[in-house]
Design an enzyme around this catalytic site. Structure first.
Site, short mmCIF file in Angstrom:
data_model
loop_
_atom_site.label_atom_id
_atom_site.label_comp_id
_atom_site.label_asym_id
_atom_site.label_seq_id
_atom_site.Cartn_x
_atom_site.Cartn_y
_atom_site.Cartn_z
N ILE A 11 26.08 -3.21 33.26
CA ILE A 11 24.91 -2.36 33.42
C ILE A 11 25.07 -1.43 34.61
O ILE A 11 24.70 -0.24 34.57
CB ILE A 11 23.65 -3.23 33.57
CG1 ILE A 11 23.40 -4.00 32.27
CG2 ILE A 11 22.42 -2.40 33.93
CD1 ILE A 11 22.44 -5.16 32.39
N ASP A 12 25.64 -1.92 35.70
CA ASP A 12 25.86 -1.12 36.89
C ASP A 12 26.80 0.05 36.59
O ASP A 12 26.51 1.20 36.92
CB ASP A 12 26.45 -2.01 37.99
CG ASP A 12 26.04 -1.57 39.39
OD1 ASP A 12 25.18 -0.69 39.51
OD2 ASP A 12 26.58 -2.13 40.36
N ASP A 13 27.95 -0.25 35.97
CA ASP A 13 28.89 0.81 35.61
C ASP A 13 28.25 1.81 34.66
O ASP A 13 28.45 3.03 34.79
CB ASP A 13 30.13 0.21 34.96
CG ASP A 13 31.06 -0.43 35.97
OD1 ASP A 13 32.04 0.22 36.35
OD2 ASP A 13 30.80 -1.57 36.39
#
Length: 664
Positions: free
Chosen positions: A402-404
């Site tokens: 999700i961060d990427d």
């Protein structure tokens, strides 16, 4: 203030004031701006020179010597040890040993017992003798800390593979775990993705209990070789620790009584689960620990080394090796090309590179080719959610991040690509997937939604770091910032994320950093997200964050935070100045409308003044986090991308013109 560290002994000392005052007056604003422009220009050229011909960037991902030691132990276990690799790995491991004979898990950190034991054993495999001075210092320190018996479970598993530790003296991990339904406590999906990928193969290893002939004894690493594992008193039965200790004793009994057909079926199911999750490059999850244990488990189940699954797995591990100019060989725990590429794209765009610059277009082409369009393990809890997004590594389709994904979208929005419909389609799919991965509390984790069971961390087996994936402020902030750029900050899901972030702010004004060190990273992530989402710079939460950042700025003008801040309050916000952490603080202050403030001016001057002639920065300190305190990372590209982003925003202003000026 600058924190000091006793590197040889690793003992922390309280942060102290700088030893000397500046000898020259601080530079004026115009001088700082000119210096920032020049530094940004040099950094742009340096970063462009590091781009791969295919469009991606990747810096070394440095962790600690357990990666290298376990690689040698794996080769010893499989019978594939070769002299060149052995010598090169030993050269690296010796180079990381400190004067007191110990090894740490991060630069300047305290000695770490398990890392020291694993490094010592690896050097024994390489031919170093127990009475060599550097080895004798190490073994004496190990004994002083309680010997092998005091090591983490994972270290003792490696030793059990060679009979240096008894399998009966390890926590039990039955393969029948694979049959637990997803609604049942301690099913494999209660664990974070990195943990479940490690635990499933380890259930096979735990059931098989293999022992290879030991090439030497390790009596010198026990406090008493006649009684290497002294009996420990159980915790009270009414406590959680006591409950799980007694459960482990029951599982040891079950190991002896387990029905053979059920056990065989469990191990075969585990094998299928493992093989189904092997990536196209042969690795598992793009990280070293699951790959290592998967290879061992499959080998124990009859997969020979020439089997395509095994051959691909071993070849993938070889690609984690970084060969240095001095002949040393360092093993990366993971590789970060998607993360590095989106951050590099953001940095170059924010530094003024034209939106249609060939390097940026090439980077976008590569990132679009890495989009994940099939379901992964996240779909166990979100079966109706269409796929989309990006992983951290070259190949990890089972576990998009999700961060990427949020940062890739932010990078794509900065580039003018010749095929805008292709870009829009990828962003639309990724944003939909990201919104669908929101946890019930309104925040976002890294890989799964609602992976917050309280039980996995209590297992006696799980002493190696974080094994669940709860939402974090830094990931949630990046998602909120992405949604703001997409014009969706007013939507209910985004508003819930913002409310969660505001509730998570510490009394000091800072936010905890889950995936970076630590409060400087958390605060540097959250403030730009909140201002992008429309919070005015005068909002009390923003003002508290600004005040905290100003209060922890070092005398030299930079910011730094030691990894000990995860355990010891006196280190929060304190440590030697680093390029990446200084940049994070600046990104928050710039977003909060503090461009003309003294703190920003001093921080920018520090970045410009510490830049090397080739446009890079030096940063031996670890500022990345795998597991808070337990596993630390030095991302070698952090020192390049974040300073350039901060300098670019100082010179050119906030991206997308989303920041709200102070007081409005």
């Amino acid at each position: 203030m600058t924190a000091t560290t006793d590197v040889s002994a690793g003992a922390p000392r309280p942060p102290a004031a700088a030893a000397s005052e500046p000898t020259a007056p601080p530079p004026g604003e115009d001088e700082v701006l000119d210096a920032a422009r020049r530094a940004a220009g040099r950094a742009v050229e340096h970063l462009l020179g590091r781009q791969d011909a295919l469009g991606w960037w990747k810096g070394d991902l440095e962790t600690n010597v357990t990666m290298d030691a376990e690689d040698l132990l794996l080769r010893q276990f499989l019978g594939i040890q070769d002299e060149k690799t052995l010598r090169a790995a030993a050269l690296f491991i010796r180079g990381e040993q400190r004067e007191d004979g110990t090894w740490a898990t991060f630069y300047g950190g305290p000695p770490e017992l398990s890392a020291t034991v694993e490094a010592y054993v690896a050097l024994r495999l390489a031919g170093d003798r127990p009475d060599d001075p550097h080895m004798a210092r190490a073994s004496a320190w190990v004994r002083s800390q309680g010997g092998i018996a005091a090591c983490r479970v994972f270290t003792r598993i490696w030793l059990a593979l060679f009979g240096w530790w008894k399998w009966d003296d390890l926590p039990e991990l039955p393969p029948e775990l694979i049959f637990l339904p997803k609604w049942f406590p301690l099913n494999i999906y209660d664990f974070g993705c990195w943990a479940r990928q490690t635990i499933v193969p380890l259930t096979v290893v735990s059931a098989k209990r293999p022992v290879r002939p030991a090439p030497f004894a390790l009596d010198e690493l026990h406090t008493d070789a006649r009684d290497p594992n002294p009996a420990q008193k159980l915790a009270p039965a009414a406590s959680w620790d006591g409950v799980f200790q007694r459960l482990d004793k029951a599982l040891h009994v079950y190991h002896r009584l387990a029905p053979r057909k059920l056990r065989r079926a469990a191990m075969n199911t585990a094998a299928r689960w493992i093989v189904e999750r092997q990536e196209n490059d042969g690795c598992w999850g793009g990280i070293q620990p699951p790959a290592v244990y998967s290879v061992i488990a499959l080998h124990l189940l009859g997969y020979d080394l020439q089997h395509p699954v095994m051959r691909a797995g071993l070849e993938s591990l070889d690609r984690f090796a970084v060969w240095r100019e001095d002949g040393a060989r360092m093993i990366e725990a993971c590789q970060s090309p998607v993360w590095d590429t989106c951050l590099a794209t953001i940095a170059l765009a924010d530094a003024g590179l034209p939106a249609d610059h060939p390097a940026l277009v090439k980077a976008v082409d590569w990132m679009l080719g890495e989009e994940i369009v099939r379901p992964g393990d996240w779909a166990v809890k979100k079966p109706q959610l269409p796929p989309g997004g990006w992983a951290f590594e070259f190949h990890n389709d089972n576990y998009p991040d999700i961060d990427d994904t949020a940062e890739v979208i932010l990078a794509l929005r900065r580039v003018r690509h010749p095929d805008p419909e292709r870009v829009e389609g990828a962003i639309r799919r990724a944003a939909r997937w990201t919104l669908g991965m929101q946890s019930r509390n309104g925040a976002w984790a890294a890989f799964d939604a609602d992976n917050t069971s309280p039980f996995p961390n209590r297992l006696p087996f799980c002493d190696f770091g974080e094994v669940i994936d709860p939402p974090s402020a830094d990931v949630t902030a990046h998602v909120v910032e992405m949604l703001a750029v997409e014009g969706r900050a007013h939507e209910p899901r985004a508003r819930r994320g913002i409310e969660w972030l505001l509730a998570e702010q510490e009394a000091s004004g800072a936010w905890f950093g889950r995936w970076g060190v630590n409060y400087v990273y958390g605060t540097g992530s959250v403030v730009p997200a909140l201002t992008a989402a429309g919070l005015p710079a005068s909002h009390p939460a923003i003002r508290r964050a600004v005040a905290w950042l100003e209060s922890v700025q070092n005398e030299d003008g930079g910011w730094g935070e030691d990894l000990r801040s995860y355990r010891e309050e006196e280190w929060i916000g304190h440590g030697a100045s680093t390029a990446s952490q200084t940049a994070w603080a600046l990104l928050a202050l710039l977003a909060a409308g503090e461009r003309d403030g003294k703190a920003v001016e001093r921080g920018v001057a520090w970045l410009a003044g510490t830049q090397l002639a080739d446009g890079s920065w030096d940063e031996p300190y670890f500022t990345g986090t795998g597991f808070p305190w337990d596993f630390s990372i030095n991302y070698h590209l952090y020192r390049q991308v974040f300073p350039l982003t901060a300098l670019g925003r100082y010179v050119h202003g906030e991206p997308f013109s989303l920041a709200v000026p102070k007081g409005k």
